[in-house]
Design a protein around this motif. Structure first.
Motif, short mmCIF file in Angstrom:
data_model
loop_
_atom_site.label_atom_id
_atom_site.label_comp_id
_atom_site.label_asym_id
_atom_site.label_seq_id
_atom_site.Cartn_x
_atom_site.Cartn_y
_atom_site.Cartn_z
N LEU A 281 -44.85 25.18 59.34
CA LEU A 281 -43.63 24.38 59.27
C LEU A 281 -42.40 25.23 59.57
N HIS A 282 -42.42 26.49 59.13
CA HIS A 282 -41.27 27.36 59.44
C HIS A 282 -41.17 27.56 60.96
N ARG A 283 -42.32 27.68 61.62
CA ARG A 283 -42.29 27.81 63.09
C ARG A 283 -41.87 26.49 63.75
N PHE A 284 -42.31 25.37 63.16
CA PHE A 284 -41.89 24.06 63.68
C PHE A 284 -40.36 23.98 63.66
N LYS A 285 -39.80 24.44 62.56
CA LYS A 285 -38.34 24.43 62.41
C LYS A 285 -37.68 25.30 63.49
N GLN A 286 -38.24 26.50 63.72
CA GLN A 286 -37.67 27.38 64.75
C GLN A 286 -37.71 26.70 66.12
N VAL A 287 -38.86 26.08 66.42
CA VAL A 287 -39.01 25.48 67.74
C VAL A 287 -38.05 24.31 67.90
N GLU A 289 -35.32 23.50 66.13
CA GLU A 289 -33.88 23.80 66.01
C GLU A 289 -33.40 24.72 67.13
N THR A 290 -34.22 25.70 67.52
CA THR A 290 -33.71 26.70 68.48
C THR A 290 -34.43 26.68 69.82
N GLY A 291 -35.51 25.92 69.93
CA GLY A 291 -36.21 25.84 71.20
C GLY A 291 -37.41 26.75 71.32
N GLU A 292 -37.55 27.73 70.43
CA GLU A 292 -38.72 28.62 70.54
C GLU A 292 -38.97 29.33 69.22
N VAL A 293 -40.19 29.89 69.12
CA VAL A 293 -40.53 30.72 67.96
C VAL A 293 -40.07 32.13 68.27
N ILE A 294 -39.30 32.70 67.38
CA ILE A 294 -38.76 34.03 67.65
C ILE A 294 -39.86 35.08 67.48
N ARG A 295 -39.96 35.98 68.47
CA ARG A 295 -41.08 36.92 68.52
C ARG A 295 -40.63 38.36 68.39
N THR A 296 -41.54 39.21 67.92
CA THR A 296 -41.31 40.65 68.05
C THR A 296 -42.53 41.34 68.66
N GLU A 297 -43.60 40.58 68.88
CA GLU A 297 -44.78 41.16 69.51
C GLU A 297 -44.40 41.61 70.91
N GLY A 298 -44.65 42.87 71.22
CA GLY A 298 -44.32 43.36 72.56
C GLY A 298 -43.03 44.17 72.58
N GLN A 299 -42.35 44.30 71.45
CA GLN A 299 -41.15 45.13 71.44
C GLN A 299 -41.58 46.60 71.30
N PRO A 300 -40.67 47.52 71.66
CA PRO A 300 -41.04 48.93 71.54
C PRO A 300 -41.07 49.42 70.09
N ALA A 301 -41.83 50.48 69.84
CA ALA A 301 -41.86 51.14 68.54
C ALA A 301 -42.40 52.54 68.75
N CYS B 104 -29.16 33.05 58.16
CA CYS B 104 -29.79 32.15 59.14
C CYS B 104 -31.22 31.84 58.72
N GLU B 105 -31.61 30.57 58.86
CA GLU B 105 -32.96 30.18 58.43
C GLU B 105 -34.03 30.42 59.48
N ASN B 106 -33.62 30.75 60.71
CA ASN B 106 -34.63 30.84 61.77
C ASN B 106 -34.88 32.24 62.30
N SER B 107 -34.02 33.21 61.99
CA SER B 107 -34.12 34.47 62.71
C SER B 107 -35.02 35.50 62.03
N ASN B 108 -35.58 35.18 60.87
CA ASN B 108 -36.51 36.12 60.27
C ASN B 108 -37.95 35.63 60.42
N PRO B 109 -38.69 36.19 61.39
CA PRO B 109 -40.07 35.73 61.57
C PRO B 109 -40.94 36.09 60.36
N ASN B 110 -40.49 37.01 59.54
CA ASN B 110 -41.24 37.38 58.34
C ASN B 110 -40.63 36.77 57.08
#
Ligand SMILES: NC(=O)c1ccc[n+]([C@@H]2O[C@H](COP(=O)([O-])OP(=O)(O)OC[C@H]3O[C@@H](n4cnc5c(N)ncnc54)[C@H](O)[C@@H]3O)[C@@H](O)[C@H]2O)c1
Ligand SMILES: [Zn+2]
Ligand SMILES: [Zn+2]
Lengths: 315, 402
Positions: A281-287, A289-301, B104-110
């Protein structure tokens, strides 16, 4: 993180200390006792981790991770309290399983580190793996006694109109955009669809589903068709939030555990089904409200993988 | 590219890592020209922030040039010079729409982890633990910036980096701390901590009409800056009893509003310090609220205790009875940077403030680990370090003189 000391804690008290006299018609005493036992075990382990992280680090052969061990202590206590409050709830026991996975994952990491004592770490992993097995067994048993099924429910408030939320969900092909374990959903008829779920290790489960009722801007319910590999049903409700503040979306998913496919489904879900619905549901909300699920997979580390085990537990 | 990575308690290292890529269609990639080290980074450095992982790229105060944009980005263009706010805001949720962008409710994927710890989740933050999203930070040559049309502020005038960089965090943070006090003419404001955040809080309190601001610290160079560059009266807490001194200065009533710009790693010369260090070591409390206790006890009846200083978990012996019985008001939060960008840039343009006054050091990105050490130990009269990715050590004049 289980250790020799906890092994003792676990064998001496929990089962005896469980309160009797709450025998229920639905739930076998043994399972409830097992659950209570796990509850007390969690608290004992949690307190030890919190108060004597150094000793635990020594026993498990992991140096330099005391802060981590303490945080695990807090987690164990929280689980213990949850289980004791609701010893008959499968969800509370399921909540231990990802914790066990965390323990195993960190011990695995410790194993990879040359600083640590491999013999001891392997011993601890075996102990935790044993605990995980007990947790899964207990959760499955509880799931079964409450009617052969696990129900997962969650809701979320969304800054969009009821119409927009309903319309988006109604197109089932959108579901894999926010339900991580779904690979695809294909509409195959007016009310029919074909679902493919995946799990780590190329594991796949497929089933057909049928929409049971569809009340525009209010509710959609569906269920897998008879004879499917996995039995499940779901419903989603859309209600205008008070004060014109968007929509409250409530989802309910029932999974059935018929014999052999229990293990299969557990593999797909991996953890507490209730958490999965909540995260979906949290991902449903992201999609929406904002159009996509925010990702970090693939970022540098400054390490091999872009994300870590913590992210996978959290998502 | 090169990036400064957290490797454990008091261990940072500059590593060669892959360049960031566009991961979401609303992302931009920024080539970083300046990236500061913040007091908040010291909490990571000293191991007070849970869920840091070895290899995490840190840094959340940065600016630079846009070099790539995702396909859904409309306002930002390649070549734009931008300052990036440290919290990540989606711009469309209930909170972002009210300007509360750091929650913000959407910017924390964790969000799930944060909910376990705090009940509900705040926004994601660059380079600030997996609890707050696990986003790669900006002490690096490049950074990926999500929701690029929402956050970054375009800089079109000829300001130097040092003049606009702090719009990313500490200037709005000091400003919000002062604004939360709802200052009225004649007010006296006390500010604990004369680090970069405290100094901006002092300046902002004056901008917002305070009559008198009292800065509290122990480091002579910082107290001097508070007096000479910001016009504050100062108290050295190692030399005077702070509560006595404040009462003395206010006829026994106390300052109208108090700002805690110190946070969880407060220090004190008294037994209190030993007590909190010991409790922290035993994990019976996670945070050391020494400045917070003082700020509450000192504040006049009906005043505000505004807390920009960062807290993470549980604090002990906070005089809640004093708050309740004397009608005090608490205001706090990670800064809602986005809503201050425009108005504060305007103040810079009008010449009301030149934020570069806090900078004491310019360093090459390669020297970031050394920078953390200097800033943490408050060596070399260090107040604020700006890292300059892409510039060579030889070309930088390390000490900045104003
Ligand atoms: N709310 C936000 O969004 C936000 C943003 C940035 C920074 N912060 C926080 O603000 C705080 C200050 O940041 P900074 O960059 O100025 O850090 P800093 O470490 O440079 O400054 C802290 C100052 O507090 C002083 N101090 C320590 N104990 C004290 C005491 N008992 N009484 C008075 N002064 C004391 C120190 O000597 C030091 O000068 C940190 O906790 C940081 O995490 C919050
Ligand atoms: Zn900062
Ligand atoms: Zn938002």
């Amino acid at each position: 993180m289980a250790t020799q000391t906890q092994e003792t804690t676990r064998t001496v008290q929990p089962w005896q200390q469980a309160q009797s006299g709450q025998k229920s018609a639905v739930l076998g005493m043994d399972t409830e006792r097992l659950a209570r036992g796990l509850g007390w075990y969690s608290i004992g382990l949690g307190l030890t981790e919190l108060l004597a992280p150094r000793a635990i680090a020594r026993l498990t052969g992991t140096t330099n991770h005391q802060a981590l061990i303490r945080s695990y202590g807090l987690r164990e206590i929280a689980h213990g309290v949850a289980i004791l409050n609701r010893p008959r709830s499968a969800a509370a026991v399921w909540s231990r399983v990802p914790g066990d996975a965390l323990d195993l994952a960190s011990l695995g990491r410790a194993l990879a580190s040359p600083r640590n004592d491999r013999g001891k770490t392997i011993g601890a992993m075996a102990a935790v793996a044993g605990t995980t097995a007990v947790d899964v067994l207990c959760a499955l048993k509880l799931s079964r006694v409450t009617g052969g099924a696990t129900r997962a429910e969650a809701n979320i408030i969304i800054n969009k109109s009821v119409e927009e939320c309903y319309r988006f969900w109604h197109d089932f092909e959108n579901l894999p955009r926010f339900m991580n374990y779904l690979q695809s959903v294909r509409i195959t008829g007016d009310t029919q669809s074909h679902w493919v779920a995946r799990a780590p290790g190329d594991f796949r489960v497929e089933w057909d589903a049928e929409i049971e009722s569809d009340v525009p801007n209010e509710r959609i319910t569906w269920h897998s068709t008879p004879g499917s590999q996995v039995q499940n049903s779901g419903s989603v409700e859309f209600k205008a939030a008070p004060g014109g503040r968007g929509t409250i979306v409530s989802a309910k998913i029932d999974y059935d555990f018929p014999g052999a496919s229990a293990a299969a489904l557990a593999k797909v879900l991996g953890k507490d089904p209730e958490q999965i619905v909540k995260k979906d549901l949290h991902r449903f909300k992201q999609v929406i409200e904002t159009g996509e699920v925010i990702r970090t997979e693939g970022q540098p580390a400054g390490r091999r993988s872009s994300t870590t085990w913590l992210d996978s537990v959290a998502r | 590219m090169k990036a400064n990575c957290w490797q454990g308690k008091r261990k940072m290292s500059v590593e060669t890592v892959p360049d960031p890529k566009i991961l979401n269609s609303q992302d931009a990639i920024v080539k970083i020209t300046s990236s500061a080290i913040c007091g908040s980074d010291l909490h990571l450095y000293n191991g007070f922030v849970p869920t840091m992982q070895e290899g995490d790229i840190v840094g959340h105060e940065f600016m630079g040039e846009v070099v790539e944009t995702g396909k859904a980005v409309q306002k930002l263009k390649v070549g734009d010079r931008v300052v990036v706010p440290f919290p990540i805001s989606c711009g469309r949720c209930f909170f972002c729409q009210q300007g509360l962008t750091s929650v913000c409710e959407n910017s924390n994927p964790n969000a799930f982890l944060a909910e376990k710890m705090w009940g509900h989740s705040p926004a994601g933050i660059f380079g600030y633990s997996h609890l707050l999203g696990g986003f790669a930070g900006g002490q690096a040559e490049y950074a990926r910036v999500p929701f690029a049309d929402v956050g970054p502020l375009k800089i079109e005038n000829g300001f130097t980096d040092d003049q606009v960089l702090f719009l990313s965090d500490i200037f709005p943070t000091g400003y919000m701390a002062a604004e939360q006090c709802d200052i009225t003419p004649g007010d006296t404001i006390a500010v604990w901590g004369c680090g970069p955040v405290g100094l901006f809080a002092i300046k902002s309190a004056f901008l917002l009409g305070a009559e008198r601001v009292i800065g509290i610290d122990r480091l002579p160079e910082r107290l001097r800056k508070a007096r000479e560059d910001c016009g504050a009266t100062t108290i050295n807490y190692e030399e005077e009893d702070v509560l006595d001194a404040l009462n003395e200065m206010t006829g026994g009533r106390g300052p109208d509003h108090c700002i805690d710009a110190v946070g969880i790693e407060a220090h004190s010369p008294g037994v209190q310090y030993a007590y909190d260090r010991a409790k922290q070591a035993l994990t019976m409390e996670s945070d050391r609220p020494i400045a917070l206790r003082d700020a509450i006890m000192a504040c006049r009846n009906g005043g505000t205790v505004s807390i920009p200083g960062v807290y993470g978990g549980f604090v002990d012996k906070v005089p809640f009875g004093s708050l309740m019985n004397r009608s005090l008001r608490i205001r706090t939060g990670q800064t809602h940077v986005h809503k201050y960008l425009g108005p504060l840039l305007e103040r810079v343009q009008k010449g009301e403030i030149d934020p570069s006054f806090v900078v004491s050091h310019h360093m090459a990105l390669d020297d970031a680990p050394e920078g953390y050490k200097i800033f943490n130990n408050k060596e070399d009269e260090c107040i604020k370090i700006v890292l300059k990715p892409g510039e060579k050590r030889e070309n930088l004049q390390q000490h900045v003189t104003h």
